[in-house]
Design a protein around this motif. Structure first.
Motif, short mmCIF file in Angstrom:
data_model
loop_
_atom_site.label_atom_id
_atom_site.label_comp_id
_atom_site.label_asym_id
_atom_site.label_seq_id
_atom_site.Cartn_x
_atom_site.Cartn_y
_atom_site.Cartn_z
N GLU A 140 0.89 -1.34 0.02
CA GLU A 140 0.05 -0.03 -0.24
C GLU A 140 0.79 1.34 0.18
N LEU A 141 0.36 2.63 0.07
CA LEU A 141 1.16 3.74 0.18
C LEU A 141 2.41 3.54 0.73
N PRO A 142 2.42 3.22 2.35
CA PRO A 142 3.45 3.32 2.96
C PRO A 142 4.65 2.51 2.28
N GLU A 143 4.30 1.42 1.85
CA GLU A 143 5.38 0.43 1.55
C GLU A 143 6.07 0.91 0.07
N ASN A 196 9.54 9.93 -7.96
CA ASN A 196 8.26 10.40 -7.28
C ASN A 196 7.43 9.43 -6.95
N ARG A 197 6.26 9.68 -6.46
CA ARG A 197 5.32 8.59 -6.02
C ARG A 197 3.92 9.32 -6.38
N ARG A 198 3.13 8.44 -7.06
CA ARG A 198 1.66 9.10 -7.24
C ARG A 198 0.84 7.79 -7.16
N ALA A 199 0.05 7.93 -5.69
CA ALA A 199 -0.87 6.89 -5.32
C ALA A 199 0.19 5.94 -5.08
N LYS A 200 0.17 4.58 -5.80
CA LYS A 200 1.07 3.35 -5.63
C LYS A 200 1.96 3.33 -6.75
N MET A 239 -11.02 3.40 0.18
CA MET A 239 -10.32 2.56 -0.67
C MET A 239 -10.71 2.84 -2.21
N ASN A 240 -11.38 3.96 -2.23
CA ASN A 240 -11.84 4.29 -3.69
C ASN A 240 -10.61 5.35 -4.16
N GLN A 241 -9.86 4.60 -5.06
CA GLN A 241 -8.79 5.48 -5.49
C GLN A 241 -9.20 6.90 -6.28
N HIS A 242 -10.33 7.31 -6.63
CA HIS A 242 -11.00 8.26 -7.45
C HIS A 242 -11.18 9.44 -6.25
N ILE A 243 -11.35 8.77 -5.09
CA ILE A 243 -11.63 9.61 -4.13
C ILE A 243 -10.39 10.26 -3.24
N VAL A 244 -9.51 9.29 -2.58
CA VAL A 244 -8.57 9.64 -2.07
C VAL A 244 -7.40 8.44 -2.16
N VAL A 245 -6.07 8.55 -2.81
CA VAL A 245 -5.31 7.53 -3.24
C VAL A 245 -4.43 6.78 -2.32
N GLY A 295 -5.23 1.41 1.61
CA GLY A 295 -5.56 0.08 1.19
C GLY A 295 -6.24 -0.43 2.36
N ASN A 296 -6.24 -2.07 2.15
CA ASN A 296 -7.32 -2.47 3.33
C ASN A 296 -6.74 -2.30 4.65
N ILE A 297 -5.42 -2.49 4.91
CA ILE A 297 -4.95 -2.45 6.07
C ILE A 297 -4.99 -1.32 6.66
N TYR A 298 -4.51 -0.25 5.99
CA TYR A 298 -4.51 1.24 6.57
C TYR A 298 -6.03 1.78 7.02
N ALA A 299 -6.92 1.32 5.88
CA ALA A 299 -8.26 1.95 6.22
C ALA A 299 -8.93 1.34 7.51
N SER A 300 -8.62 0.07 7.67
CA SER A 300 -9.15 -0.67 8.84
C SER A 300 -8.65 0.15 10.19
N GLU A 301 -7.25 0.39 10.16
CA GLU A 301 -6.42 1.10 11.31
C GLU A 301 -6.97 2.34 11.60
N ALA A 302 -7.10 3.18 10.13
CA ALA A 302 -7.55 4.80 10.63
C ALA A 302 -8.90 4.60 11.13
N LEU A 303 -9.81 3.81 10.60
CA LEU A 303 -11.25 3.82 10.93
C LEU A 303 -11.02 3.65 12.50
N PHE A 304 -10.57 2.64 13.00
CA PHE A 304 -10.61 2.19 14.56
C PHE A 304 -9.89 3.68 15.07
N HIS A 305 -8.86 4.12 14.73
CA HIS A 305 -8.28 5.46 15.62
C HIS A 305 -9.48 6.78 15.41
N ALA A 306 -10.16 6.81 14.50
CA ALA A 306 -11.26 7.72 14.46
C ALA A 306 -12.67 7.35 14.96
N GLY A 307 -12.82 6.09 15.62
CA GLY A 307 -14.03 5.65 16.36
C GLY A 307 -15.10 5.54 15.61
#
Length: 271
Positions: free
Chosen positions: A3-6, A54-58, A161-167, A170-182
């Protein structure tokens, strides 16, 4: 899948080895990847200088003298900077040899990555021109997210996870971010308040930055350009922790399926 971090960890690792170097040889061993590797790269690339990575999305974008080399790691791809004398292995499909004695080697056991060439404005490439903003940029914030999800009944996790909304989320970081946002990953995106969108946009940024600092996540194949695994998986709060106690409230972590992907969440902490 990286995903983006990797991808960003890979970019940072190879950047210093390549900037200002000239390509002396391009070698294609296996051209059948997600899309065929252009045969003429072996003639096009030698003599060109790499001016930026450079990097654009993945996607990794190698800005060369006469165009841009586009690399996508796919599901199992990696880029390594190696001495020129390093013999190739079975899944090493593509090499760039540089005038500084280094080789940039693309390895992809599953062959779902991509190596492409574009000699025009890279922003107009068909794979890039309709992508959403970078999540770590100022273009992505709570106001932007709230506007984009207005009226949408799709779950907020699938929207993230919709790349047209934000790039890049992915699956891992969406799950983690949603947890931290409650926020429950099952919530309809259009039901989120402006305040929830502010929390979520910030959680996305913080989660991705922490993952980059930890070298990304290595669940299967990912290693950085020196062959080192990432360690962010040691910091997961929900992803892959089905049945284990929530680190925040102690309730068991739940798992469900959304859009053919596994979703992990705490029903107590994420409403």
């Amino acid at each position: 899948m990286p995903e983006l971090p990797e991808v960003e960890v890979t970019r940072r690792g190879i950047h210093t080895h390549l900037i200002g170097a000239s390509i002396t040889q391009a070698q294609i061993r296996h051209s059948v990847l997600r899309w065929p590797v252009p045969d003429d790269l072996t003639m096009l690339l030698p003599g060109q200088q790499i001016n930026a990575v450079n990097r654009r999305a993945k996607y990794l974008l190698f800005a060369c003298s006469k165009g841009t080399l586009i690399v996508h790691l796919g599901m199992s791809g990696s880029l390594r900077v190696l001495p020129a004398s390093t013999p190739p292995l079975r899944h090493d499909h593509f090499d760039l040899q540089m005038d500084n004695g280094a080789i940039l080697r693309f390895r992809d056991p599953r062959r779902f990555g991509a190596i492409l060439w574009w000699d025009g404005d890279i922003r107009q490439h068909p794979l890039l021109q309709k992508l959403g903003p970078e999540p770590l940029s100022t273009d992505f914030d709570g106001q932007f997210l709230h506007t984009k999800i207005h009226g949408r009944n799709t779950s907020i996790k699938e929207v993230l996870m919709n790349q047209h909304i934000v790039v890049g989320v992915g699956n891992i970081y969406a799950s983690e971010a949603l947890f931290h946002a409650g926020i429950s990953p099952l919530a309809a995106a259009g039901s989120l308040s402006r305040a929830q969108c502010e929390r979520l946009a910030e959680a996305v940024k913080v989660t991705l930055l922490r993952a980059i600092e930890a070298g990304g996540s290595s669940l299967r194949d990912f290693t950085d350009c020196e062959g080192n695994p990432g360690y962010f998986q040691q910091q997961y709060w929900v992803y892959g922790r089905t049945g284990q106690p929530c680190r925040q409230c102690g309730a068991p972590i739940n798992k469900t399926r959304q859009g053919q992907r596994s979703t992990f969440f705490c029903a107590q902490c994420q409403q």
